[in-house]
Write a protein that holds these residues in place. Structure first.
Motif, PDB file in Angstrom:
ATOM      1  N   ARG A 165      17.843   0.520  15.427  1.00 14.27           N
ATOM      2  CA  ARG A 165      16.652   1.363  15.447  1.00 14.27           C
ATOM      3  C   ARG A 165      15.402   0.538  15.140  1.00 14.27           C
ATOM      4  NH1 ARG A 165      19.914   4.991  11.992  1.00 14.27           N
ATOM      5  NH2 ARG A 165      18.274   4.933  10.409  1.00 14.27           N
ATOM      6  N   ARG A 166      15.520  -0.397  14.244  1.00 16.42           N
ATOM      7  CA  ARG A 166      14.357  -1.232  13.937  1.00 16.42           C
ATOM      8  C   ARG A 166      13.987  -2.105  15.137  1.00 16.42           C
ATOM      9  NH1 ARG A 166      14.644  -5.489   9.075  1.00 16.42           N
ATOM     10  NH2 ARG A 166      16.325  -6.261  10.397  1.00 16.42           N
ATOM     11  N   ALA A 197       3.058   2.799  11.177  1.00 13.93           N
ATOM     12  CA  ALA A 197       4.110   2.387  10.236  1.00 13.93           C
ATOM     13  C   ALA A 197       4.841   1.155  10.763  1.00 13.93           C
ATOM     14  CB  ALA A 197       5.098   3.524  10.016  1.00 13.93           C
ATOM     15  N   THR A 198       5.434   0.393   9.861  1.00 16.33           N
ATOM     16  CA  THR A 198       6.199  -0.784  10.257  1.00 16.33           C
ATOM     17  C   THR A 198       7.512  -0.362  10.901  1.00 16.33           C
ATOM     18  OG1 THR A 198       7.345  -0.943   8.131  1.00 16.33           O
ATOM     19  CG2 THR A 198       5.221  -2.088   8.342  1.00 16.33           C
ATOM     20  N   ALA A 199       8.107  -1.288  11.651  1.00 20.50           N
ATOM     21  CA  ALA A 199       9.375  -0.991  12.310  1.00 20.50           C
ATOM     22  C   ALA A 199      10.470  -0.690  11.285  1.00 20.50           C
ATOM     23  CB  ALA A 199       9.781  -2.159  13.202  1.00 20.50           C
ATOM     24  N   SER A 200      10.458  -1.383  10.156  1.00 29.28           N
ATOM     25  CA  SER A 200      11.468  -1.128   9.120  1.00 29.28           C
ATOM     26  C   SER A 200      11.324   0.274   8.555  1.00 29.28           C
ATOM     27  CB  SER A 200      11.340  -2.163   8.002  1.00 29.28           C
ATOM     28  OG  SER A 200      11.606  -3.465   8.485  1.00 29.28           O
ATOM     29  N   ALA A 203      12.603   2.776  11.117  1.00 28.36           N
ATOM     30  CA  ALA A 203      14.069   2.763  11.206  1.00 28.36           C
ATOM     31  C   ALA A 203      14.742   3.204   9.924  1.00 28.36           C
ATOM     32  CB  ALA A 203      14.547   1.364  11.579  1.00 28.36           C
ATOM     33  N   GLU A 204      13.932   3.502   8.879  1.00 29.14           N
ATOM     34  CA  GLU A 204      14.457   3.936   7.587  1.00 29.14           C
ATOM     35  C   GLU A 204      15.412   2.898   7.015  1.00 29.14           C
ATOM     36  OE1 GLU A 204      16.268   7.600   8.650  1.00 29.14           O
ATOM     37  OE2 GLU A 204      14.386   8.679   8.828  1.00 29.14           O
ATOM     38  N   MET A 205      14.986   1.634   7.096  1.00 30.23           N
ATOM     39  CA  MET A 205      15.810   0.553   6.567  1.00 30.23           C
ATOM     40  C   MET A 205      15.949   0.699   5.059  1.00 30.23           C
ATOM     41  SD  MET A 205      16.792  -1.498   9.038  1.00 30.23           S
ATOM     42  CE  MET A 205      17.168  -3.048   8.227  1.00 30.23           C
ATOM     43  N   PRO A 206      17.133   0.391   4.518  1.00 30.50           N
ATOM     44  CA  PRO A 206      17.297   0.420   3.054  1.00 30.50           C
ATOM     45  C   PRO A 206      16.315  -0.541   2.392  1.00 30.50           C
ATOM     46  CG  PRO A 206      19.424   0.271   4.151  1.00 30.50           C
ATOM     47  CD  PRO A 206      18.385   0.074   5.212  1.00 30.50           C
TER      48      PRO A 206
END
Length: 734
Positions: A165-166, A197-200, A203-206
């Motif tokens: 997703r990121r 918003a940033t890609a992270s 993508a809801e990165m931890p």
């Protein structure tokens, strides 16, 4: 030779700042002399020969192909974007406010290209003809496409990971950030996908606060896996080397391309009869065909009842100097062939007289392998190589990239700084986070890892110094092959326990080692490998090169150890609150400490009745005591005062900063405590001591007195633990 005009992009007509540029020259990538250099206009940028690329980088990721993008304008956009990421200091890139300031590695760049190609193909299928029409709805639609996994009917059956997703969000963000660079087509100036918003974040990165999320190898998998790998390396390894040499010696006989082979002569029948007579005279079975060759003969009309069906007549002919035994020769040679089969039989070619070795389960001795076909022998040698990789990875903590950088001759001469104590070192490269070409480094390892590399060198096809030892390999596939062999009749025959289904990756091995060293110094690895040796080797590696790869592993181990201590202290504090008290000479001091913490918590709760303390608040109060906790095999050592440590007094080192657990006498040391988790160890010790006492003769009074005192002490410790936990009593000492 340069590509034709049709295979190149006409970039100059759009005024691209990179038109005609030498990609490697701008990116600072070195190529050997005479190598064709990729140009910006080419449809394929071939970085295969770039000097210093890591071994683990697949060949497919060294070739940047742009032909998957059908629109020439978007193809140019893709080239400009990838070029900008490779050369961020280029005059056309540096002024961009949101451009990267550090060059991306080729492995990262090819990932961007793959995702960008996928995005452009998706746009083309939706009949989008210009990037200017991209809006937030299209961005959301593409992210939704990449977020979920669908079947052939478009039904959602799963969800992609955060990284996928990121990557999808990052491509859209890149098209926005590098908008001013693109000359053929570009997104609109007011496009702000996902509110900037940033890609992270998209993508809801931890966030990373959870630390390393890589799981350890499950105990039920690691135990039989490590047992099998060590057995293959240490017991079967030397015989696998002999098998490999046997295959090399017979390579020319098994191949039809042997120089000097004849098709026919007038003496062909006599020559073949002489070879058959030699088989009979030496009582050597005739070579056997593999099953697929037998099936091919049956399909061509051979009778399944023919005694000559499994005979490898081609090998016999090549022994006589002929390329093959032609079908027209068979009628004349059938009689001597049948006589030879009746006399000596037919057998697989390799490992016919295998040496006997001890079985892995201790059931006795047996031949290390049954006779093998060539393909089976090649497979078995490959399984032994995988066992060597497994042992090395599990005991050294080396990353996959570091294993692949190992070369023949990487073993450094054994050192013996103290008589009887040897140090084993190996050399490789650190690739992760390093400049192109990596950084040379050394690992201090334990002897099983050192011997595993020695075995791999002996099994190497071209064991010249400097050749890659393992090269690029896919461990996930090799592991499946290894597990299947261990679980096959061949592994069962050798007494190897079955390896259950489940994952075991190189990253998981590294994680397992750090957790074993940090959490369980007497855990799974210690059942086959002395964990103390692993700890010492890793510590020596850190001391010899503080900034090296083993320093990172040791830092992870220390963090795990600190987390383990906090968990243990919290668990014992909860036991104290539940009335389960510690035992041992240091129990009173520990109980008083817990009482002070409990009183402080109760005082604060009375002052603020609505305040509820969670584990983190309590851990903050316990953290100081956790820092002095050391695990003994049968006790906890609370190393608060070196002057009171019995082990340091016995060793004559009262100023040491750590206890000497190997000299611990926890029944007498004022800083040692016993807990319910230690009861089983003391019970086992008491039972073993009682057995020894019963076997002593009447005249061995000195040994009896020493063992009786030891037995009485063990029973006293057990009694104290039971008293503190209200357990059942134990029997009195004899």
């Amino acid at each position: 030779m340069r590509p034709s005009t049709d295979a190149r992009e006409h970039c100059d007509e759009f005024g691209s700042p990179f038109a005609g540029a030498d990609v490697c020259e701008l990116a600072g990538l070195a190529l050997p002399e005479g190598t064709e250099r990729p140009r910006f206009d080419d449809h394929l940028w071939n970085f295969t020969e770039v000097i210093g690329l890591p071994v683990h980088l697949p060949l497919a990721n060294r070739r940047f192909g742009f032909t998957g993008i059908s629109d020439p304008r978007w193809r140019l956009v893709a080239k400009e974007l990838i070029m900008a990421m490779l050369v961020p200091h280029h005059p056309a890139v540096a002024p961009l406010p949101r451009a990267y300031r550090t060059p991306l590695h080729l492995s990262s760049s090819i990932g961007r290209l793959h995702e960008l190609t996928r995005f452009f193909i998706w746009l083309d299928r939706r009949n989008v003809t210009s990037l200017t029409v991209i809006d937030t709805h299209l961005c959301e639609a593409y992210l939704h496409l990449r977020r979920y996994v669908t079947d052939d009917d478009g039904i959602v059956v799963g969800e992609q990971g955060h990284a996928v997703r990121r990557a999808a969000a990052q491509i859209v963000v890149d098209l926005v950030n590098y908008r001013e660079l693109f000359t053929a087509d570009r997104v609109s100036v007011d496009l702000r996908p996902w509110g900037g918003a940033t890609a992270s974040a998209v993508a809801e990165m931890p966030c990373g606060r959870q630390g390393n999320t890589t799981p350890a190898v499950a105990d039920e998998i690691l135990r039989p896996l490590l047992t099998a790998a060590l057995h293959l390396v240490q017991t079967l390894g030397p015989h696998a080397v002999d098998l490999n040499e046997e295959m090399r010696r017979t390579e020319t006989v098994s191949s039809q391309i042997k120089a000097g082979l004849r098709h026919s002569t007038l003496t062909a029948f006599d020559d073949i009869r002489e070879v058959l007579a030699e088989y009979t005279r030496t009582d050597t079975p005739l070579p056997m065909l593999e099953d697929h060759d037998i099936d091919r003969r049956v399909a061509k009309g051979w009778s399944a009842e023919d005694p000559l069906l499994p005979v490898a007549t081609g090998i016999i002919a090549r022994h006589a100097g002929y390329s093959q035994l032609w079908p027209k020769w068979l009628p004349a040679l059938r009689e001597p062939l049948l006589a030879a089969v009746e006399s000596v039989g037919v057998e697989k070619v390799f490992a016919r007289n295998a040496t006997a070795v001890p079985a892995a389960d201790g059931s006795g001795n047996l031949s290390w392998t049954l006779p093998l076909h060539r393909s089976q022998a090649v497979g078995l040698v490959g399984v032994v190589r995988t066992a060597a990789i497994t042992v090395l990875a599990a005991t050294s903590g080396m990353r996959a990239s570091e294993l692949m950088e190992l070369r023949v001759g990487c073993r450094r001469p054994t050192e013996e700084p103290v008589p009887g104590l040897r140090r084993f070192r190996i050399a490789s490269k650190i690739v992760k986070g390093q400049p192109l070409g990596g950084t040379d480094d050394e690992w201090i390892v334990i002897e099983p890892a050192y011997r595993a590399i020695e075995l791999a060198e002996q099994l190497h096809e071209d064991p010249r110094d400097g050749e890659l030892l393992f090269g690029r390999f896919a461990f996930d596939i090799r592991y499946i092959w290894f597990r299947n062999w261990v679980n096959s009749p061949a592994g069962t025959r050798l007494g190897l326990a079955r390896v259950p289904d489940g994952p075991a990756t190189l990253r998981m091995f590294r994680r397992t080692l750090s957790l074993e060293m940090g959490y369980r110094p007497g855990g799974v690895l210690a059942s086959k490998i002395h964990m103390k040796h692993c700890v010492v080797a890793t510590t020596e590696g850190y001391l010899s090169k503080p900034g090296g790869a083993q320093a990172e592993l040791l830092a992870e181990v220390n963090k795990n150890e600190a987390d383990r201590n906090l968990e243990l202290v919290l668990a014992e504090f909860r036991n104290y609150q539940n009335g389960i008290l510690p035992a041992g000479p240091g129990a009173r001091s520990l109980t008083e400490f817990f009482a002070s913490i409990d009183a402080a918590l109760n005082t604060e709760s009375v002052a603020a009745p609505k305040l509820q303390r969670n584990d983190r608040d309590i851990l903050n109060l316990l953290s100081k005591r956790a820092k002095v906790l050391h695990l003994g095999p049968a006790n906890y050592c609370w190393f608060t005062d070196p002057s009171r440590a019995l082990c340091l007094k016995l060793a004559g080192t009262p100023t040491a900063t750590k206890p000497m657990i190997g000299m611990c006498d926890s029944a007498r040391c004022p800083q040692a405590t016993h807990h319910p988790t230690h009861r089983e160890v003391w019970v086992e010790h008491a039972q073993r001591t009682e057995t020894f006492l019963g076997q002593l003769g009447k005249t061995r009074t000195t040994e009896r007195e020493r063992l009786s005192a030891d037995y009485t002490r063990a029973l006293r410790v057990i009694t104290e633990i039971d008293a503190a936990t209200a357990s059942t009593p134990v029997k009195e000492a004899p």
